[in-house]
Design a protein around this motif. Structure first.
Motif, PDB file in Angstrom:
ATOM      1  N   UNK A 139      -5.144  30.483  -9.250  1.00  0.00           N
ATOM      2  CA  UNK A 139      -5.559  29.229  -9.880  1.00  0.00           C
ATOM      3  C   UNK A 139      -4.840  28.042  -9.253  1.00  0.00           C
ATOM      4  N   UNK A 140      -3.564  28.218  -8.966  1.00  0.00           N
ATOM      5  CA  UNK A 140      -2.791  27.148  -8.330  1.00  0.00           C
ATOM      6  C   UNK A 140      -3.315  26.863  -6.929  1.00  0.00           C
ATOM      7  N   UNK A 141      -3.666  27.912  -6.212  1.00  0.00           N
ATOM      8  CA  UNK A 141      -4.090  27.751  -4.819  1.00  0.00           C
ATOM      9  C   UNK A 141      -5.493  27.173  -4.685  1.00  0.00           C
ATOM     10  N   UNK A 142      -6.400  27.545  -5.603  1.00  0.00           N
ATOM     11  CA  UNK A 142      -7.804  27.199  -5.399  1.00  0.00           C
ATOM     12  C   UNK A 142      -8.402  26.267  -6.453  1.00  0.00           C
ATOM     13  N   UNK A 143      -7.693  25.996  -7.527  1.00  0.00           N
ATOM     14  CA  UNK A 143      -8.220  25.069  -8.529  1.00  0.00           C
ATOM     15  C   UNK A 143      -7.473  23.734  -8.526  1.00  0.00           C
ATOM     16  N   UNK A 272       1.967  25.427 -19.450  1.00  0.00           N
ATOM     17  CA  UNK A 272       3.037  25.712 -20.402  1.00  0.00           C
ATOM     18  C   UNK A 272       3.678  27.024 -19.982  1.00  0.00           C
ATOM     19  N   UNK A 273       4.805  27.330 -20.565  1.00  0.00           N
ATOM     20  CA  UNK A 273       5.461  28.594 -20.243  1.00  0.00           C
ATOM     21  C   UNK A 273       4.566  29.774 -20.583  1.00  0.00           C
ATOM     22  N   UNK A 274       3.707  29.607 -21.586  1.00  0.00           N
ATOM     23  CA  UNK A 274       2.815  30.680 -22.012  1.00  0.00           C
ATOM     24  C   UNK A 274       1.658  30.902 -21.034  1.00  0.00           C
ATOM     25  N   UNK A 277      -0.754  27.533 -15.520  1.00  0.00           N
ATOM     26  CA  UNK A 277      -1.809  26.814 -14.794  1.00  0.00           C
ATOM     27  C   UNK A 277      -3.065  26.720 -15.658  1.00  0.00           C
ATOM     28  N   UNK A 278      -2.929  26.075 -16.812  1.00  0.00           N
ATOM     29  CA  UNK A 278      -4.060  26.005 -17.736  1.00  0.00           C
ATOM     30  C   UNK A 278      -5.170  25.088 -17.247  1.00  0.00           C
ATOM     31  N   UNK A 290      -9.068  26.004 -17.129  1.00  0.00           N
ATOM     32  CA  UNK A 290      -9.411  27.274 -16.484  1.00  0.00           C
ATOM     33  C   UNK A 290      -9.840  28.274 -17.555  1.00  0.00           C
ATOM     34  N   UNK A 291     -10.997  28.007 -18.143  1.00  0.00           N
ATOM     35  CA  UNK A 291     -11.426  28.736 -19.336  1.00  0.00           C
ATOM     36  C   UNK A 291     -11.893  30.153 -19.047  1.00  0.00           C
ATOM     37  N   UNK A 292     -11.990  30.537 -17.777  1.00  0.00           N
ATOM     38  CA  UNK A 292     -12.291  31.932 -17.480  1.00  0.00           C
ATOM     39  C   UNK A 292     -11.063  32.818 -17.660  1.00  0.00           C
ATOM     40  N   UNK A 293      -9.863  32.194 -17.728  1.00  0.00           N
ATOM     41  CA  UNK A 293      -8.629  32.968 -17.860  1.00  0.00           C
ATOM     42  C   UNK A 293      -7.777  32.576 -19.068  1.00  0.00           C
ATOM     43  N   UNK A 294      -8.091  31.468 -19.706  1.00  0.00           N
ATOM     44  CA  UNK A 294      -7.312  31.042 -20.871  1.00  0.00           C
ATOM     45  C   UNK A 294      -8.256  30.429 -21.902  1.00  0.00           C
TER      46      UNK A 294
END
Length: 460
Positions: A139-143, A272-274, A277-278, A290-294
């Motif tokens: 997510x960090x690399x591509x979003x 957040x720590x939880x 990369x939201x 990133x609603x496909x993962x959170x």
């Protein structure tokens, strides 16, 4: 010991992230629901904390919204039941994270670990397995879009950059763990990235940054604002082409000021720590979840859903990537608003507006009249790490007076505030503020916003 990183797992996850970025909104929702079902199924069969709430999952009568809301304090009390690996024990994690020499090292040889600040009244400890880290990395690399796309195209490995991370460098916080891990996974990054502590006097920090002359600055919005003012005053001589912000709320005014002083592009992300990369900004400056993962549920003060276009009282987080320390309907305390229309950038991911951590910088007056700015992240780090205090409010009374209030009372409260004030006074002396007076208040009800979250640093 090498950091947690599995190359093939990252490659597979990165492919999924890139494909999802070109999908339709309905496909994103489908991905989310499949992952949620898998997570709930595994917890119904193998987690002593969540299983009692998931007994009816197999017959289809249990849905995410039927589960209770979980608070950090409750989960930390049952930590050894919360995690799915019995070899993970809270007492061992506490010992591990008490050693600053082990920041970024794998815990038990296979987990990435960080701790969080005590904004919820209690510090948290978070364990990530390789699968979760692959998701965060992808997510960090591509979003997260580069603020200077042409520069990243010409120099994707940052070989011609000097990156300065300015933050809390002495603890196992997610940002510092990430910096250490990044340098370990990519050896060339160790040559281009340096870390600078926000706990040192501003004069010392300015000198170090002048020696480094970073081309990219990664820090909290309040720190970036303070450093931009140092540049405007003529003491700081850096000219970063990119400023990466996170960890606090970035106001429109702060962004404009930073970009004006340094003539650069400021990018912001939400994490957040939880779940680190939201959300991240698109080319139009809108924050995409990133609603496909959170899953984020905006709710009111009674934990009832809030419709799009309305500000929530708080937000419930469900992490679909972390299976070793599952996070379901976890109250993160942030207020946010879901936008009710798709973004013009074309992304299928929903747009959110976030009001997260928003503590104030405190401008104090030194002995000879000069102004000294105390950063909220530095103050909270000192009180947590050195004062062992996690539920408090620090308020500026005037240029030479601070007030520290805590809810504890009696002998316990007296001991807690004595310890915290000793740590705070030592920090103030380092900043040239030895004359600053600290008013102590125990047994005080802390001021809270509509989310129930108490701001910890207040400007009068």
């Amino acid at each position: 010991m090498a950091s947690v990183f599995e190359r093939f797992l990252f490659a597979a996850t990165a492919l999924d992230v890139r494909v999802a970025g070109c999908a339709k909104a309905v496909d994103i929702t489908a991905r989310q629901q499949v992952r949620l079902s898998r997570l709930l199924y595994s917890l119904a069969h193998g987690n002593s904390l969540y299983a009692p709430y998931l007994r009816d999952f197999l017959d289809g009568s249990t849905h995410l919204q039927t589960l209770p809301v979980f608070q950090r304090s409750d989960l930390m009390q049952d930590f050894d039941k919360w995690v799915t690996d019995p070899e993970i024990r809270l007492v061992d994690l506490q010992e591990f994270t008490n050693d600053p020499g082990r920041i970024g090292e794998p815990y038990n040889g296979k987990y990435t670990v960080w701790k969080s600040s005590g904004t919820a009244g209690q510090p948290g400890f978070f364990v990530q397995d390789p699968s979760a880290m692959a998701v965060y990395d992808a997510l960090e690399a591509y979003r997260c879009l580069p603020s200077v796309p042409l520069q990243r195209y010409l120099d994707p490995l940052f070989l011609n950059e000097r990156i300065a991370f300015v933050g809390a460098t002495s603890g196992h916080f997610a940002s510092m763990v990430s910096v250490r891990r990044l340098a370990d996974i990519n050896p060339w990054m160790a040559q281009v990235i340096r870390s600078f502590s926000i706990l040192q006097p501003t004069v010392a920090l300015v000198k170090q940054l002048n020696d480094c002359l970073p081309s990219i600055l990664a820090t909290y919005p309040t720190v970036a604002s303070m450093l931009a003012e140092q540049t405007a005053m003529g003491t700081l001589h850096i000219a970063p082409s990119e400023v990466w912000c996170g960890g606090e709320t970035l106001s429109a005014a702060a962004r404009t000021r930073i970009e004006h002083v340094w003539h650069c592009r400021v990018t912001n992300n939400y994490g957040a720590s939880e779940f680190p990369t939201m959300a991240s900004e698109c080319s139009l400056g809108h924050m995409h979840l990133n609603s496909d993962w959170v899953i984020l549920e905006p709710v009111d003060e009674h934990f009832k859903p809030v419709p799009p276009g309305h500000v929530s009282a708080t937000t419930l987080l469900t992490n679909l990537a972390n299976t070793v320390q599952p996070v379901l309907r976890y109250d993160i305390g942030d207020q946010l608003t879901f936008m009710d229309r798709p973004c013009a950038c074309g992304s299928p991911l929903p747009v959110i507006y976030v009001t997260g951590r928003n503590d104030a910088s405190l401008r104090m007056r030194a002995e000879h009249g000069e102004s000294v700015v105390l950063l909220p992240m530095a103050l909270t780090t000192v009180l947590e790490e050195q004062g062992h205090l996690f539920e408090f409010q620090l308020r500026r009374v005037d240029g030479q007076t601070l007030e520290l209030a805590i809810p504890q009372s009696g002998v316990q409260g007296d001991a807690a505030i004595e310890r915290a004030c000793t740590a705070l006074q030592q920090f103030l002396q380092m900043q040239g503020l030895s004359q600053t007076r600290i008013v102590r208040r125990t047994g005080t009800a802390l001021q809270r916003g509509s989310s129930g979250k108490a701001p910890r640093v207040l400007a009068e």
